[in-house]
Design a protein around this motif. Structure first.
Motif, PDB file in Angstrom:
ATOM      1  N   LYS A  90      -5.049  18.026   5.687  1.00 32.89           N
ATOM      2  CA  LYS A  90      -4.497  19.112   4.970  1.00 32.89           C
ATOM      3  C   LYS A  90      -3.151  18.624   4.382  1.00 32.89           C
ATOM      4  CE  LYS A  90      -6.327  22.982   7.759  1.00 32.89           C
ATOM      5  NZ  LYS A  90      -6.144  23.997   8.789  1.00 32.89           N
ATOM      6  N   PHE A  91      -2.647  17.694   4.665  1.00 37.54           N
ATOM      7  CA  PHE A  91      -1.303  17.131   4.090  1.00 37.54           C
ATOM      8  C   PHE A  91      -1.435  16.174   3.091  1.00 37.54           C
ATOM      9  CE2 PHE A  91       1.235  19.162   7.840  1.00 37.54           C
ATOM     10  CZ  PHE A  91       0.853  20.514   7.537  1.00 37.54           C
ATOM     11  N   GLY A  92      -0.556  15.902   2.113  1.00 40.36           N
ATOM     12  CA  GLY A  92      -0.266  14.817   1.407  1.00 40.36           C
ATOM     13  C   GLY A  92       1.230  14.439   1.348  1.00 40.36           C
ATOM     14  N   PHE A  93       1.432  13.172   1.514  1.00 40.41           N
ATOM     15  CA  PHE A  93       2.986  12.877   1.567  1.00 40.41           C
ATOM     16  C   PHE A  93       3.347  11.841   0.126  1.00 40.41           C
ATOM     17  CE2 PHE A  93       2.027  13.698   5.877  1.00 40.41           C
ATOM     18  CZ  PHE A  93       3.047  14.655   6.167  1.00 40.41           C
ATOM     19  N   ILE A  94       4.434  12.189  -0.519  1.00 44.69           N
ATOM     20  CA  ILE A  94       4.962  11.212  -1.518  1.00 44.69           C
ATOM     21  C   ILE A  94       6.417  10.962  -0.797  1.00 44.69           C
ATOM     22  CG2 ILE A  94       5.540  10.900  -3.623  1.00 44.69           C
ATOM     23  CD1 ILE A  94       3.426  13.071  -4.117  1.00 44.69           C
ATOM     24  N   PHE A  95       6.924   9.494  -0.750  1.00 46.92           N
ATOM     25  CA  PHE A  95       8.132   9.273  -0.160  1.00 46.92           C
ATOM     26  C   PHE A  95       8.958   8.676  -1.285  1.00 46.92           C
ATOM     27  CE2 PHE A  95       4.886   8.955   3.293  1.00 46.92           C
ATOM     28  CZ  PHE A  95       5.620   9.697   4.169  1.00 46.92           C
ATOM     29  N   GLN A  96      10.370   8.714  -1.068  1.00 48.69           N
ATOM     30  CA  GLN A  96      11.128   8.172  -2.000  1.00 48.69           C
ATOM     31  C   GLN A  96      11.026   6.688  -1.981  1.00 48.69           C
ATOM     32  OE1 GLN A  96      15.231   8.702  -1.129  1.00 48.69           O
ATOM     33  NE2 GLN A  96      16.061   7.573  -2.810  1.00 48.69           N
ATOM     34  N   SER A  97      10.665   5.950  -0.986  1.00 49.88           N
ATOM     35  CA  SER A  97      10.731   4.492  -1.129  1.00 49.88           C
ATOM     36  C   SER A  97       8.890   4.022  -1.056  1.00 49.88           C
ATOM     37  CB  SER A  97      10.878   3.879   0.085  1.00 49.88           C
ATOM     38  OG  SER A  97      10.763   4.324   1.270  1.00 49.88           O
ATOM     39  N   PHE A  98       8.345   4.901  -1.557  1.00 51.15           N
ATOM     40  CA  PHE A  98       6.816   4.818  -2.025  1.00 51.15           C
ATOM     41  C   PHE A  98       5.793   4.399  -0.799  1.00 51.15           C
ATOM     42  CE2 PHE A  98       9.160   2.162  -5.529  1.00 51.15           C
ATOM     43  CZ  PHE A  98       9.400   3.494  -6.055  1.00 51.15           C
ATOM     44  N   ASN A  99       6.399   3.430   0.031  1.00 46.40           N
ATOM     45  CA  ASN A  99       5.632   3.173   1.572  1.00 46.40           C
ATOM     46  C   ASN A  99       4.309   2.841   1.198  1.00 46.40           C
ATOM     47  OD1 ASN A  99       7.488   3.400   3.596  1.00 46.40           O
ATOM     48  ND2 ASN A  99       7.531   5.639   3.436  1.00 46.40           N
ATOM     49  N   LEU A 100       4.167   1.916   0.444  1.00 51.65           N
ATOM     50  CA  LEU A 100       2.478   1.368  -0.015  1.00 51.65           C
ATOM     51  C   LEU A 100       2.597   0.190   1.140  1.00 51.65           C
ATOM     52  CD1 LEU A 100       2.471   1.253  -3.702  1.00 51.65           C
ATOM     53  CD2 LEU A 100       1.813   2.955  -2.222  1.00 51.65           C
ATOM     54  N   LEU A 101       1.533  -0.269   1.633  1.00 52.07           N
ATOM     55  CA  LEU A 101       1.179  -1.463   2.148  1.00 52.07           C
ATOM     56  C   LEU A 101       1.241  -2.684   1.389  1.00 52.07           C
ATOM     57  CD1 LEU A 101      -2.110  -0.321   4.308  1.00 52.07           C
ATOM     58  CD2 LEU A 101       0.277  -0.457   4.999  1.00 52.07           C
ATOM     59  N   PRO A 102       2.239  -3.591   1.885  1.00 51.39           N
ATOM     60  CA  PRO A 102       2.139  -4.768   1.056  1.00 51.39           C
ATOM     61  C   PRO A 102       1.153  -5.697   0.883  1.00 51.39           C
ATOM     62  CG  PRO A 102       3.253  -5.074   3.167  1.00 51.39           C
ATOM     63  CD  PRO A 102       2.935  -3.733   3.060  1.00 51.39           C
ATOM     64  N   ARG A 103       0.902  -6.577   0.044  1.00 56.02           N
ATOM     65  CA  ARG A 103      -0.193  -7.469  -0.104  1.00 56.02           C
ATOM     66  C   ARG A 103      -1.753  -6.698   0.075  1.00 56.02           C
ATOM     67  NH1 ARG A 103       2.702 -11.947   3.640  1.00 56.02           N
ATOM     68  NH2 ARG A 103       3.928 -10.126   3.940  1.00 56.02           N
ATOM     69  N   THR A 104      -1.630  -5.518  -0.562  1.00 54.71           N
ATOM     70  CA  THR A 104      -2.818  -4.779  -0.151  1.00 54.71           C
ATOM     71  C   THR A 104      -3.312  -4.260  -1.619  1.00 54.71           C
ATOM     72  OG1 THR A 104      -2.250  -4.380   1.849  1.00 54.71           O
ATOM     73  CG2 THR A 104      -3.902  -2.752   1.019  1.00 54.71           C
ATOM     74  N   SER A 105      -4.642  -4.094  -1.975  1.00 50.62           N
ATOM     75  CA  SER A 105      -4.870  -3.647  -3.392  1.00 50.62           C
ATOM     76  C   SER A 105      -4.371  -2.182  -3.486  1.00 50.62           C
ATOM     77  CB  SER A 105      -6.190  -3.981  -3.601  1.00 50.62           C
ATOM     78  OG  SER A 105      -7.067  -2.858  -2.919  1.00 50.62           O
ATOM     79  N   VAL A 106      -4.492  -1.567  -4.795  1.00 50.99           N
ATOM     80  CA  VAL A 106      -4.278  -0.120  -5.354  1.00 50.99           C
ATOM     81  C   VAL A 106      -5.421   0.295  -4.584  1.00 50.99           C
ATOM     82  CG1 VAL A 106      -4.308   1.378  -7.008  1.00 50.99           C
ATOM     83  CG2 VAL A 106      -2.864  -0.701  -7.005  1.00 50.99           C
ATOM     84  N   LEU A 107      -6.549   0.004  -4.711  1.00 51.71           N
ATOM     85  CA  LEU A 107      -7.699   0.762  -4.119  1.00 51.71           C
ATOM     86  C   LEU A 107      -7.562   0.996  -2.710  1.00 51.71           C
ATOM     87  CD1 LEU A 107     -10.685   1.955  -4.828  1.00 51.71           C
ATOM     88  CD2 LEU A 107     -11.420  -0.235  -4.093  1.00 51.71           C
ATOM     89  N   ASP A 108      -7.206   0.136  -1.878  1.00 51.18           N
ATOM     90  CA  ASP A 108      -7.117   0.174  -0.334  1.00 51.18           C
ATOM     91  C   ASP A 108      -6.034   0.924   0.028  1.00 51.18           C
ATOM     92  OD1 ASP A 108      -9.490  -1.311   0.045  1.00 51.18           O
ATOM     93  OD2 ASP A 108      -8.463  -3.414   0.385  1.00 51.18           O
ATOM     94  N   ASN A 109      -4.993   0.864  -0.743  1.00 53.53           N
ATOM     95  CA  ASN A 109      -3.743   1.777  -0.471  1.00 53.53           C
ATOM     96  C   ASN A 109      -4.127   3.218  -0.604  1.00 53.53           C
ATOM     97  OD1 ASN A 109      -0.943   0.804   0.222  1.00 53.53           O
ATOM     98  ND2 ASN A 109      -1.505  -0.785  -1.216  1.00 53.53           N
ATOM     99  N   VAL A 110      -4.953   3.537  -1.551  1.00 54.87           N
ATOM    100  CA  VAL A 110      -5.088   4.825  -1.807  1.00 54.87           C
ATOM    101  C   VAL A 110      -6.356   5.182  -0.858  1.00 54.87           C
ATOM    102  CG1 VAL A 110      -6.553   6.716  -3.618  1.00 54.87           C
ATOM    103  CG2 VAL A 110      -4.599   4.792  -4.145  1.00 54.87           C
ATOM    104  N   LYS A 111      -7.218   4.501  -0.429  1.00 54.53           N
ATOM    105  CA  LYS A 111      -8.193   4.691   0.568  1.00 54.53           C
ATOM    106  C   LYS A 111      -7.727   5.116   1.782  1.00 54.53           C
ATOM    107  CE  LYS A 111     -11.802   1.970   0.929  1.00 54.53           C
ATOM    108  NZ  LYS A 111     -12.561   0.690   0.753  1.00 54.53           N
ATOM    109  N   LEU A 112      -6.434   4.680   2.342  1.00 53.47           N
ATOM    110  CA  LEU A 112      -5.944   4.521   3.581  1.00 53.47           C
ATOM    111  C   LEU A 112      -6.065   5.856   4.413  1.00 53.47           C
ATOM    112  CD1 LEU A 112      -4.439   2.593   5.675  1.00 53.47           C
ATOM    113  CD2 LEU A 112      -2.166   3.719   4.742  1.00 53.47           C
ATOM    114  N   PRO A 113      -5.741   7.039   3.729  1.00 49.90           N
ATOM    115  CA  PRO A 113      -6.062   8.295   4.453  1.00 49.90           C
ATOM    116  C   PRO A 113      -7.314   8.612   4.759  1.00 49.90           C
ATOM    117  CG  PRO A 113      -4.686   8.705   2.698  1.00 49.90           C
ATOM    118  CD  PRO A 113      -5.073   7.392   2.312  1.00 49.90           C
TER     119      PRO A 113
END
Lengths: 240, 412
Positions: A90-113
């Protein structure tokens, strides 16, 4: 939105941090309702408890007093794994420091949840691509997160926050690390999430950013200082 | 999250730190390699020794002078003079030893063999023609000495393969005279390469009549070992018992603990070798196991560092819905994948090294060293590696899974 029960209902919410003998109150009795589809900004100087409030509202932390009901059910009735499942659904989070996984593609980052959800593997790519398209980053889909600019990183984070089609999106100083142009873009995307019918809870210390919201709750020393409707909301254009 | 996805996530987590992952598993690789090597080599050694024992023939019983040695420092047995002609004659009697076919008394010694300026330090075996049947070997050139040579204390010799090669090279030895222990011997026969048979390294022996050896070289009248051949494998045990009873009666011994001789069959020896190599293998493996434990602690260390370093990642995963179990599994998978990979590499490396060693031993030392891939060792090695990943991965994985999402996200 008017005639329904509130999606979020907090009553005399308290949070006290204790470290050994030292206790630090962060929230000292906060009460308000948020209805489905509302866009609320929480403002306040640093130390006012706004981040603590957001973490509790986002099920990332538990209060030490008072009550919090999400869609009529008390947070106390859920164990940690159930909280994780609700965050996931039910929730989505957006953080000040982005908190993306390093060395991981955009697709895989978005797929994480989605990986922690019960969405079948076969559907995950399609959902993630749709979310990436919604923030206009399809041309960056195979890039690693470190190859992106700050604004692009935050748009990836927005895509990640909307990929599971959440009903509430929490944004913690989403423009804090961005220049005014990228910040403006990010706020436009967040406004779009709101227009799609989602409840948005935004934390910021910038009045200008807060005025994207319909309502601003001001915190001071762990209590609500003011809770007002925004008379004149921004309709595009962003400056700092 | 499905286990398949957890596995994928763990693989991705590891592949983003490739060089660290490789360094982390070195300890496990070395440990498993060592275990594989020990198992392959001890298997090779056991096979080799067993082949030598089987060279004795399953119908041969060995009777040694002196009590069964109680330990490496038990010298007394070596100097016992309990086996003489009287005993040999008694053992040849089929009414005392049922099923006896032949009895070969032997003495051993050593000395320098000379021929035309060439010298060779050789072992001496003083025996009777019955040895041929007992060991199942026959000269490739010339003949072996006969009973008349033994009775007449003839100065004739049959040379082992290495002795002949050393003294005569390619030229013919039969009919020539060699000097051994200051006495001239006429060479009447030569053995081909036969290798080690039981306690005898025939290739490096000069073989002469037992009577000649006792009379002229050793100045003794007793034998070191008597080889008794029986008519079939099925009577070996009863014949061995008959031998014990006959010798005890001859020596007036009533308490078997006071035996001044010692009887062994091929099966006894094989069992003994199995016990010895088994103990040695276990010892070496336990040494290798220490390196595995050290390797496991190394894995735990690196995993703990990794967990701390990836605190924010853990926080994020939890924020978007990972449960405690999801995180625990992810880090457990990582450490098990690490150690299992190390195990596979170690198995391959160990197999390659032991193959290389068996090749080198066969090629350069001319030892007939067989290579067999220790399947049991490989399975155990892999299992142990995975198990170590599990055991040493649990603590770091628990640390990771217990992090609260908010503290993890705040971590700088």
């Amino acid at each position: 939105m008017i005639n329904k029960e509130p999606i979020i209902k907090v009553d005399k919410l308290e949070k006290v941090y204790s470290d050994g003998d030292v206790t630090t109150p962060a929230l000292s009795g906060v009460s308000f309702d948020i209805h489905e589809g509302e866009f609320v900004a929480i403002m306040g100087p640093s130390g006012s408890g706004k981040s603590t409030l957001l973490h509790i509202l986002g099920f990332l932390d538990r209060p030490t007093g008072g009550s919090y009901e999400l869609e009529g059910s008390s947070m106390d009735s859920y164990d940690d794994d159930e909280l994780a499942r609700i965050r996931n659904k039910k929730f989505g989070f957006i953080f000040q420091s982005f908190n993306l996984l390093p060395r991981t593609s955009v697709l895989d980052n978005v797929k994480l949840p989605l990986q922690y959800s019960d969405v079948p593997d076969s559907k995950q790519d399609r959902m993630a691509k749709k979310a990436i398209d919604a923030v206009g980053l399809t041309h960056r889909i195979g890039h690693e997160s470190s190859q992106l600019s700050g604004g692009e990183k935050q748009r990836v984070a927005i895509a990640r926050a909307l990929v599971n089609d959440p009903s509430v999106v929490f944004a913690d100083e989403p423009t804090g690390n961005l220049d005014s142009k990228s910040g403006g873009q990010v706020m436009e995307f967040i406004e779009k999430l709101h227009e799609d019918g989602r409840t948005i809870i935004l934390i910021t210390h910038e009045t200008y950013t807060a005025e994207y919201a319909q309502r601003i709750i001001n915190l001071k020393d762990g209590v609500i200082d003011s809770d007002r409707k925004v008379i004149k909301r921004h309709d595009g254009g962003f400056r700092k | 999250m499905t286990l398949k996805n957890t596995f994928k996530t763990a693989i991705i987590g590891l592949s983003t730190h490739k060089s660290r992952s490789v360094l982390t598993i070195l300890g496990i690789v070395i440990g498993i390699t060592a275990i594989m090597l020990v198992m392959a080599l001890s298997q090779g050694a056991t096979d080799l020794i067993l082949a030598q024992i089987q060279g004795l023939g399953s119908q041969t019983i060995i009777v040694r002078a002196g009590a069964e040695p109680k330990g490496p420092s038990d010298f007394a047995s070596i100097f016992t003079t309990s086996l003489k002609d009287r005993e040999v004659e008694a053992l040849r009697n089929p009414s005392l030893v049922r099923g006896v076919v032949s009895v070969a008394p032997n003495v051993i010694g050593s000395g320098t063999a000379l021929y035309a300026g060439e010298t060779k330090n050789a072992s001496m075996l003083g025996t009777t023609p019955d040895i041929l049947q007992a060991l199942e070997i026959y000269p490739t050139h010339g003949v072996f000495f006969n009973d008349a040579d033994v009775a007449g204390r003839a100065s004739v010799a049959v040379l082992g393969y290495e002795v002949k090669k050393e003294l005569f090279g390619e030229s013919d030895a039969v009919g020539q005279t060699v000097k051994f222990a200051d006495r001239n011997f006429k060479v009447i026969g030569v053995f081909g390469k036969v290798g080690q048979i039981g306690a005898f390294d025939i290739d490096n022996n000069i073989i002469i009549p037992a009577t000649t050896a006792n009379q002229y070289i050793l100045g003794a009248n007793h034998y070191t070992v008597i080889m008794v051949r029986v008519e079939s494998e099925s009577v070996v045990e009863t014949a061995a018992d008959d031998i014990r009873l006959t010798l005890r009666e001859l020596h007036g011994i009533t308490d078997p603990d006071k035996d001044d001789f010692f009887v062994a069959t091929q099966a006894d020896l094989a069992e003994r070798v199995g016990t010895i190599t088994g103990v040695l293998t276990a010892l070496l493996i336990s040494v290798a196991a220490i390196s595995l434990i050290v390797g496991g602690i190394g894995i735990m260390n690196i995993m703990l560092v990794s967990v701390t370093e990836r605190t924010r990642e853990i926080g994020l995963r939890k924020a978007v819905g990972a449960t405690t179990a999801n995180i625990l599994n992810q880090f457990l998978f990582e450490s098990v994948i690490l150690t299992s990979t190390g195990g596979v590499i170690g198995i391959a490396l160990g197999a390659m090294l032991s193959l290389g060693m068996s090749f080198a031993l066969t090629q350069f030392l001319e030892i007939d060293w067989g290579f067999s891939f220790p399947i049991a060792g490989a399975l155990i090695g892999f299992g142990v590696a995975a198990f170590i990943g599990l055991v040493f991965g649990i603590y770091p994985a628990r640390q990771a899974s217990r992090k609260s999402p908010i503290e993890a996200l705040r971590y700088e």
